[in-house]
Design an enzyme around this catalytic site. Structure first.
Site, PDB file in Angstrom:
ATOM      1  N   SER A 133      75.523 -11.139   0.550  1.00 14.44           N
ATOM      2  CA  SER A 133      75.304 -11.833   1.819  1.00 14.44           C
ATOM      3  C   SER A 133      76.462 -12.763   2.143  1.00 14.44           C
ATOM      4  CB  SER A 133      73.990 -12.621   1.759  1.00 14.44           C
ATOM      5  OG  SER A 133      72.883 -11.763   1.531  1.00 14.44           O
ATOM      6  N   GLY A 171      74.039 -10.672  -7.077  1.00 10.57           N
ATOM      7  CA  GLY A 171      73.550  -9.553  -6.292  1.00 10.57           C
ATOM      8  C   GLY A 171      73.460  -9.868  -4.818  1.00 10.57           C
ATOM      9  N   CYS A 172      72.240 -10.188  -4.365  1.00  7.03           N
ATOM     10  CA  CYS A 172      72.010 -10.357  -2.925  1.00  7.03           C
ATOM     11  C   CYS A 172      72.686 -11.599  -2.367  1.00  7.03           C
ATOM     12  CB  CYS A 172      70.510 -10.377  -2.655  1.00  7.03           C
ATOM     13  SG  CYS A 172      69.717  -8.793  -3.032  1.00  7.03           S
ATOM     14  N   VAL A 173      72.857 -12.642  -3.181  1.00  9.86           N
ATOM     15  CA  VAL A 173      73.575 -13.822  -2.707  1.00  9.86           C
ATOM     16  C   VAL A 173      75.035 -13.462  -2.449  1.00  9.86           C
ATOM     17  CG1 VAL A 173      74.413 -16.123  -3.342  1.00  9.86           C
ATOM     18  CG2 VAL A 173      72.019 -15.499  -3.748  1.00  9.86           C
TER      19      VAL A 173
END
Length: 213
Positions: A153, A148-150
């Site tokens: 980013s 997800g956020c990893v």
């Protein structure tokens, strides 16, 4: 760990380590790391312990930046994301779910917390300018979740021109299958995925000193 089909398609390059690293620790907050605080939580203990080794190694060579994802109580800033993940409603700013995990070696005098509302640490934040001002040429990445956020980013880091280095011991996911799949995909297309001992050795070389194990 590059996928052979991607290698044959030309996704076989390697990012060179830089000399001005920064550490990005993504969303190791209680809503993701502490059971009972949010349905989004999973066991991040090993990844947090490894991340603390990174923090100790990197503080002397570059900025250490933490992110927390959270929303206003009326969710006016969440966009349409909650339509896909209703449990995001538990991440309200000012509540326990939006506090950094207390096991992290966060130093309020030296480190920075960025607050975000979407998956990428770059979206709607000052992160690109902060990294540019630090002359960052190597973004070391830890945190959750890998898929997800990893990942979001990391893709943005590549697009903004900050070569990302994902430390596999320092990222984690609720799904082991998604964790491994996304590490393979990031390694093929968007990042270098490295073990923590290799990253600590690289940081030691940059700092010109032996770093603690």
């Amino acid at each position: 760990m590059k996928d052979q089909a991607n290698v044959l398609s030309g996704f076989n390059g390697v990012l060179a380590p830089g000399v001005k690293p920064a550490l990005l620790v993504i969303d190791f907050q209680r809503g993701f790391t502490e059971a009972g605080v949010s349905p989004l939580a999973s066991d991040c203990s090993a990844a947090i312990a490894s991340t603390n080794r990174l923090i100790a190694a990197l503080r002397e060579t570059g900025p250490v930046i933490f992110t927390v994802v959270g929303y206003s109580a009326n969710y006016a800033d969440i966009g349409c994301w909650m339509q896909k993940c209703q449990s995001l409603s538990t991440l309200v700013r000012g509540t326990a779910a939006c506090e950094l995990d207390p096991r992290l070696d966060f130093d309020a005098q030296r480190d920075l917390i960025l607050h975000k509302t979407q998956a990428s640490a770059f979206f709607g934040t000052a992160l690109p300018g902060i990294l540019a001002a630090a002359h960052c040429d190597m973004l070391v990445v830890a945190g959750c979740t890998t898929s997800g956020c990893v990942r979001a980013s990391v893709v943005d880091a590549m697009q903004y021109g900050f070569p990302p280095f994902v430390v596999r011991d320092c990222v984690t996911d609720r799904s082991a299958a998604q964790h491994e799949s996304n590490l393979i995909d990031m390694s093929s297309k968007y990042a270098e995925v490295v073990a923590i001992d290799a990253m600590l050795a690289e940081l030691g070389s940059i700092a010109g000193q032996q770093l603690p194990a």
